[in-house]
Design a protein around this motif. Structure first.
Motif, PDB file in Angstrom:
ATOM      1  N   CYS A 195       0.811  -1.217   0.000  1.00 54.57           N
ATOM      2  CA  CYS A 195       0.000   0.000   0.000  1.00 54.57           C
ATOM      3  C   CYS A 195       0.846   1.268   0.000  1.00 54.57           C
ATOM      4  CB  CYS A 195      -0.965   0.010   1.180  1.00 54.57           C
ATOM      5  SG  CYS A 195      -0.204   0.197   2.778  1.00 54.57           S
ATOM      6  N   GLY A 196       2.127   1.192   0.303  1.00 58.47           N
ATOM      7  CA  GLY A 196       2.978   2.372   0.227  1.00 58.47           C
ATOM      8  C   GLY A 196       2.944   3.263   1.447  1.00 58.47           C
ATOM      9  N   ALA A 197       2.268   2.822   2.508  1.00 62.97           N
ATOM     10  CA  ALA A 197       2.263   3.615   3.734  1.00 62.97           C
ATOM     11  C   ALA A 197       3.617   3.492   4.426  1.00 62.97           C
ATOM     12  CB  ALA A 197       1.151   3.129   4.663  1.00 62.97           C
ATOM     13  N   VAL A 198       4.063   4.592   5.048  1.00 68.15           N
ATOM     14  CA  VAL A 198       5.343   4.554   5.754  1.00 68.15           C
ATOM     15  C   VAL A 198       5.168   3.749   7.035  1.00 68.15           C
ATOM     16  CG1 VAL A 198       7.144   5.952   6.791  1.00 68.15           C
ATOM     17  CG2 VAL A 198       5.955   6.776   4.793  1.00 68.15           C
ATOM     18  N   ILE A 199       6.037   2.771   7.252  1.00 70.12           N
ATOM     19  CA  ILE A 199       5.900   1.930   8.443  1.00 70.12           C
ATOM     20  C   ILE A 199       7.179   1.906   9.278  1.00 70.12           C
ATOM     21  CG2 ILE A 199       4.062   0.375   7.717  1.00 70.12           C
ATOM     22  CD1 ILE A 199       6.242  -1.492   6.670  1.00 70.12           C
ATOM     23  N   ALA A 200       8.324   2.290   8.678  1.00 69.79           N
ATOM     24  CA  ALA A 200       9.602   2.091   9.368  1.00 69.79           C
ATOM     25  C   ALA A 200       9.721   2.909  10.643  1.00 69.79           C
ATOM     26  CB  ALA A 200      10.755   2.431   8.430  1.00 69.79           C
ATOM     27  N   HIS A 201       8.987   4.034  10.741  1.00 75.99           N
ATOM     28  CA  HIS A 201       9.105   4.854  11.942  1.00 75.99           C
ATOM     29  C   HIS A 201       8.483   4.175  13.153  1.00 75.99           C
ATOM     30  CE1 HIS A 201       5.183   5.732  10.327  1.00 75.99           C
ATOM     31  NE2 HIS A 201       4.819   6.331  11.425  1.00 75.99           N
ATOM     32  N   LYS A 202       7.708   3.103  12.925  1.00 73.06           N
ATOM     33  CA  LYS A 202       7.107   2.404  14.044  1.00 73.06           C
ATOM     34  C   LYS A 202       7.879   1.144  14.414  1.00 73.06           C
ATOM     35  CE  LYS A 202       2.488   4.166  13.429  1.00 73.06           C
ATOM     36  NZ  LYS A 202       1.186   3.945  12.823  1.00 73.06           N
ATOM     37  N   TRP A 203       8.938   0.847  13.669  1.00 72.71           N
ATOM     38  CA  TRP A 203       9.626  -0.425  13.848  1.00 72.71           C
ATOM     39  C   TRP A 203      10.262  -0.555  15.221  1.00 72.71           C
ATOM     40  CZ3 TRP A 203      10.114  -5.211  12.952  1.00 72.71           C
ATOM     41  CH2 TRP A 203      11.300  -5.881  13.228  1.00 72.71           C
ATOM     42  N   GLU A 204      10.945   0.494  15.694  1.00 72.86           N
ATOM     43  CA  GLU A 204      11.652   0.367  16.973  1.00 72.86           C
ATOM     44  C   GLU A 204      10.673   0.269  18.130  1.00 72.86           C
ATOM     45  OE1 GLU A 204      14.834   3.196  17.247  1.00 72.86           O
ATOM     46  OE2 GLU A 204      15.956   1.813  15.965  1.00 72.86           O
ATOM     47  N   GLU A 205       9.571   1.011  18.020  1.00 70.56           N
ATOM     48  CA  GLU A 205       8.526   0.925  19.035  1.00 70.56           C
ATOM     49  C   GLU A 205       7.966  -0.502  19.068  1.00 70.56           C
ATOM     50  OE1 GLU A 205       6.011   4.278  18.335  1.00 70.56           O
ATOM     51  OE2 GLU A 205       4.735   3.704  20.024  1.00 70.56           O
ATOM     52  N   TYR A 206       7.793  -1.074  17.893  1.00 70.10           N
ATOM     53  CA  TYR A 206       7.303  -2.459  17.793  1.00 70.10           C
ATOM     54  C   TYR A 206       8.269  -3.413  18.479  1.00 70.10           C
ATOM     55  CZ  TYR A 206       6.088  -6.909  15.532  1.00 70.10           C
ATOM     56  OH  TYR A 206       5.761  -8.203  15.283  1.00 70.10           O
ATOM     57  N   HIS A 243       6.908   8.079 -10.027  1.00 69.45           N
ATOM     58  CA  HIS A 243       7.430   7.113  -9.060  1.00 69.45           C
ATOM     59  C   HIS A 243       6.526   7.171  -7.828  1.00 69.45           C
ATOM     60  CE1 HIS A 243      10.039   5.045  -6.283  1.00 69.45           C
ATOM     61  NE2 HIS A 243      10.866   4.756  -7.256  1.00 69.45           N
ATOM     62  N   SER A 244       6.276   6.025  -7.211  1.00 65.14           N
ATOM     63  CA  SER A 244       5.324   6.014  -6.099  1.00 65.14           C
ATOM     64  C   SER A 244       5.867   6.728  -4.868  1.00 65.14           C
ATOM     65  CB  SER A 244       4.931   4.588  -5.757  1.00 65.14           C
ATOM     66  OG  SER A 244       6.060   3.865  -5.375  1.00 65.14           O
ATOM     67  N   LYS A 245       7.177   7.040  -4.827  1.00 63.93           N
ATOM     68  CA  LYS A 245       7.669   7.824  -3.685  1.00 63.93           C
ATOM     69  C   LYS A 245       7.122   9.247  -3.711  1.00 63.93           C
ATOM     70  CE  LYS A 245      11.938   9.124  -6.027  1.00 63.93           C
ATOM     71  NZ  LYS A 245      13.365   8.895  -6.141  1.00 63.93           N
ATOM     72  N   PHE A 246       6.632   9.696  -4.863  1.00 64.52           N
ATOM     73  CA  PHE A 246       6.055  11.037  -4.964  1.00 64.52           C
ATOM     74  C   PHE A 246       4.562  11.060  -4.692  1.00 64.52           C
ATOM     75  CE2 PHE A 246       9.723  11.537  -8.005  1.00 64.52           C
ATOM     76  CZ  PHE A 246      10.415  12.449  -7.248  1.00 64.52           C
ATOM     77  N   GLN A 247       3.995   9.956  -4.203  1.00 69.12           N
ATOM     78  CA  GLN A 247       2.558   9.931  -3.931  1.00 69.12           C
ATOM     79  C   GLN A 247       2.256  10.597  -2.593  1.00 69.12           C
ATOM     80  OE1 GLN A 247       0.978   5.902  -6.107  1.00 69.12           O
ATOM     81  NE2 GLN A 247       0.895   6.034  -3.922  1.00 69.12           N
ATOM     82  N   PRO A 248       1.300  11.529  -2.561  1.00 65.31           N
ATOM     83  CA  PRO A 248       0.960  12.139  -1.270  1.00 65.31           C
ATOM     84  C   PRO A 248       0.007  11.299  -0.432  1.00 65.31           C
ATOM     85  CG  PRO A 248      -0.228  13.230  -3.023  1.00 65.31           C
ATOM     86  CD  PRO A 248       0.576  12.154  -3.674  1.00 65.31           C
ATOM     87  N   ILE A 282       0.261  10.445   3.578  1.00 63.82           N
ATOM     88  CA  ILE A 282       1.564   9.985   4.042  1.00 63.82           C
ATOM     89  C   ILE A 282       2.204  11.033   4.938  1.00 63.82           C
ATOM     90  CG2 ILE A 282       3.897   9.457   3.213  1.00 63.82           C
ATOM     91  CD1 ILE A 282       2.636   7.885   0.994  1.00 63.82           C
ATOM     92  N   GLY A 283       1.892  12.291   4.738  1.00 66.84           N
ATOM     93  CA  GLY A 283       2.376  13.307   5.663  1.00 66.84           C
ATOM     94  C   GLY A 283       3.132  14.456   5.025  1.00 66.84           C
ATOM     95  N   GLN A 284       3.474  14.331   3.725  1.00 63.38           N
ATOM     96  CA  GLN A 284       4.189  15.443   3.090  1.00 63.38           C
ATOM     97  C   GLN A 284       3.315  16.684   3.048  1.00 63.38           C
ATOM     98  OE1 GLN A 284       3.604  12.485   1.392  1.00 63.38           O
ATOM     99  NE2 GLN A 284       5.379  11.901   0.197  1.00 63.38           N
ATOM    100  N   LEU A 285       2.037  16.491   2.748  1.00 59.91           N
ATOM    101  CA  LEU A 285       1.088  17.597   2.681  1.00 59.91           C
ATOM    102  C   LEU A 285      -0.092  17.268   3.590  1.00 59.91           C
ATOM    103  CD1 LEU A 285       0.835  18.150  -1.171  1.00 59.91           C
ATOM    104  CD2 LEU A 285       1.835  19.718   0.440  1.00 59.91           C
ATOM    105  N   PRO A 286      -0.743  18.289   4.173  1.00 59.04           N
ATOM    106  CA  PRO A 286      -1.994  18.015   4.880  1.00 59.04           C
ATOM    107  C   PRO A 286      -3.007  17.437   3.901  1.00 59.04           C
ATOM    108  CG  PRO A 286      -1.274  20.266   5.239  1.00 59.04           C
ATOM    109  CD  PRO A 286      -0.392  19.707   4.192  1.00 59.04           C
TER     110      PRO A 286
END
Lengths: 82, 265
Positions: free
Chosen positions: A25-36, B148-153, B234-238
Motif C-alpha cells: 500500500c505504500g504507507a510509511v511503516i519504518a518509523h514504528k519499527w523500533e517501538e514495535y 514514481h510512487s515515492k512522490f505519492q501524497p 503519508i504526511g508530506q502535505l496536509p
C-alpha cells in the motif's frame, strides 16, 4: 562481524534494513519499527503490539511479522566483493 | 456536487462526494494519487560509504522517506526558471555525515532549510558498525506519483458507491437478511415492533447477500451518485491540501481540453 559488540544503545535486534514503506500500500511503516521491537521485547504478542501501534491493514502487518534482518549475513561477505 | 466530511484526523479522512458522475469520482481519486506534486529525494551523491549496504540500496531507502513539502515555494523542475538544471526554487539538498557505531535515522539529515525536513525523524536507514562512515548529499525535488510512487501524497485512496437500501412493505420480518449481512448493515433491535431497519448504510459493500436470501423480495438495493472516499495521507502535505490541489489540477486539465476542442471546432 567485527564491531558488532561495540555498538551502543539497545541490544542488537537487527533493527535496520526494515522496509521504509509497505510493499503493497505504500504507507510509511519504518518509523514504528523500533517501538514495535520494544513492545515485543517487553513481552507483548505481535497482535497486541500491532494493534497498539495502529497498523490496521494486513499488508502492513505482514511487513512486521515476516521481517528478518540479514545484516549479519552481509557483514560476513564484507571485503569478499567490491 | 457537494463534499461532506465524516471523520478526519491528522493523516486519515473519510468524506462523501454527493451527486457526482462516477467518472468524476474516479478522476478525483486518480488526481489525488498521481497528479499532486510532493517532494522526495531523487538524486544522491555518495562521497563515502563504508557501510554494509550498497550505494544503490541506500539511495532507494533514502528516496522513500517522505519529506515535508511547501508547494508555494517550489516549482516542478521542468517548469522552473532554471530550465531543469536545478536551483533553490526547485530543489533542496540534505547532507549526512555520520560515523559508526550508530544507527542512522532519517532525522540525521541536515537540511538546507529548517521547514523542509523528513516527516518522521526515526526511520532507520542503515546500521553502522565501528569504523564505518557515511558521507552523502541527497537532493530532493518535486515530482508526481505517475513518475514514481515515492512522490505519492496518499497511500490509501479509494471510493465506493453509497447504496440506497429500501425495505418494502411486504417484508415479513423473518430476519434472514440480518443474519446474511456480513457487515451488520441491517438490524431489527433498535426499532420498535421488530421492523428491520438500515443501521449503517456506509458499511454496505453491495454484496447483495440480503437480496438473495429474502424470500419475499422485499429488499431493493440501488446505486446512487454518492461516493464514500477513504483517503490516508503519508504526511508530506496536509490531506485537505492534497484534495484541493487535486481538484485544481483537474480543473486546469479540463480547461486545457476545452481550449483544444474549441480550436478544432
Amino acid at each position: 562481524m567485527e564491531g558488532e559488540q561495540e555498538r551502543e544503545g539497545r541490544p542488537h535486534t537487527g533493527d535496520q534494513m526494515f522496509p521504509v514503506r509497505c510493499f503493497t500500500c505504500g504507507a510509511v511503516i519504518a518509523h514504528k519499527w523500533e517501538e514495535y521491537q520494544d513492545k515485543i521485547n517487553s513481552g507483548k504478542s505481535p497482535k497486541e503490539a500491532l494493534d497498539e501501534l495502529g497498523i490496521k491493514r494486513y499488508c502492513c502487518r505482514r511487513m512486521f511479522l515476516t521481517y528478518k534482518s540479514i545484516i549479519k549475513e552481509l557483514s560476513r561477505l564484507q571485503g569478499a566483493v567490491g | 456536487m457537494k463534499i461532506e466530511i465524516i471523520d478526519e484526523d491528522e493523516f486519515n479522512i473519510r468524506f462523501i462526494l454527493y451527486d457526482a458522475p462516477i467518472a468524476f469520482a474516479n478522476s478525483f481519486r486518480r488526481a489525488m494519487k498521481s497528479l499532486v506534486p510532493v517532494m522526495a529525494v531523487d538524486y544522491i551523491d555518495v562521497y563515502l560509504n563504508s557501510s554494509y549496504l550498497f550505494d544503490e540500496i541506500l539511495a532507494h531507502r533514502i528516496g522513500l522517506i517522505p519529506i515535508k513539502t511547501d508547494l508555494s515555494r517550489f516549482n516542478m523542475q521542468n517548469e522552473c526558471v532554471c530550465g531543469g538544471e536545478g536551483c533553490p526554487s526547485c530543489q533542496i539538498s540534505f547532507r549526512l555525515n555520520v560515523e559508526g557505531p550508530k544507527v542512522v535515522y532519517s532525522g540525521d539529515f541536515v537540511s538546507d532549510d529548517e521547514e523542509i525536513k523528513p516527516v518522521y525523524d526515526n526511520i532507520p536507514i542503515v546500521e553502522l558498525f565501528k569504523g564505518q562512515q557515511l558521507m552523502i548529499e541527497a537532493v530532493a525535488r518535486l515530482g508526481i506519483g505517475k513518475e514514481h510512487s515515492k512522490f505519492q501524497p496518499v497511500s490509501i485512496c479509494a471510493y465506493k458507491i453509497v447504496p440506497e437500501i429500501k425495505i418494502k412493505e411486504n417484508c415479513n420480518d423473518c430476519k434472514a437478511c440480518v443474519e446474511a449481512c456480513p457487515r451488520n448493515v441491517l438490524d431489527s433491535k433498535d426499532s420498535k415492533d421488530g421492523k428491520i431497519i438500515v443501521k449503517d448504510v456506509l458499511n454496505c459493500s453491495l454484496c447483495m447477500e440480503c437480496v438473495k436470501v429474502c424470500e419475499e423480495i422485499a429488499i431493493e438495493i440501488t446505486e446512487t451518485n454518492n461516493y464514500l472516499f477513504t483517503v490516508e495521507g503519508i504526511g508530506q502535505l496536509p490531506i485537505k491540501e492534497v484534495m484541493t490541489k487535486a481538484l485544481e489540477i483537474l480543473k486546469s486539465k479540463a480547461e486545457e481540453m476545452n481550449k483544444l476542442i474549441e480550436e478544432i471546432v
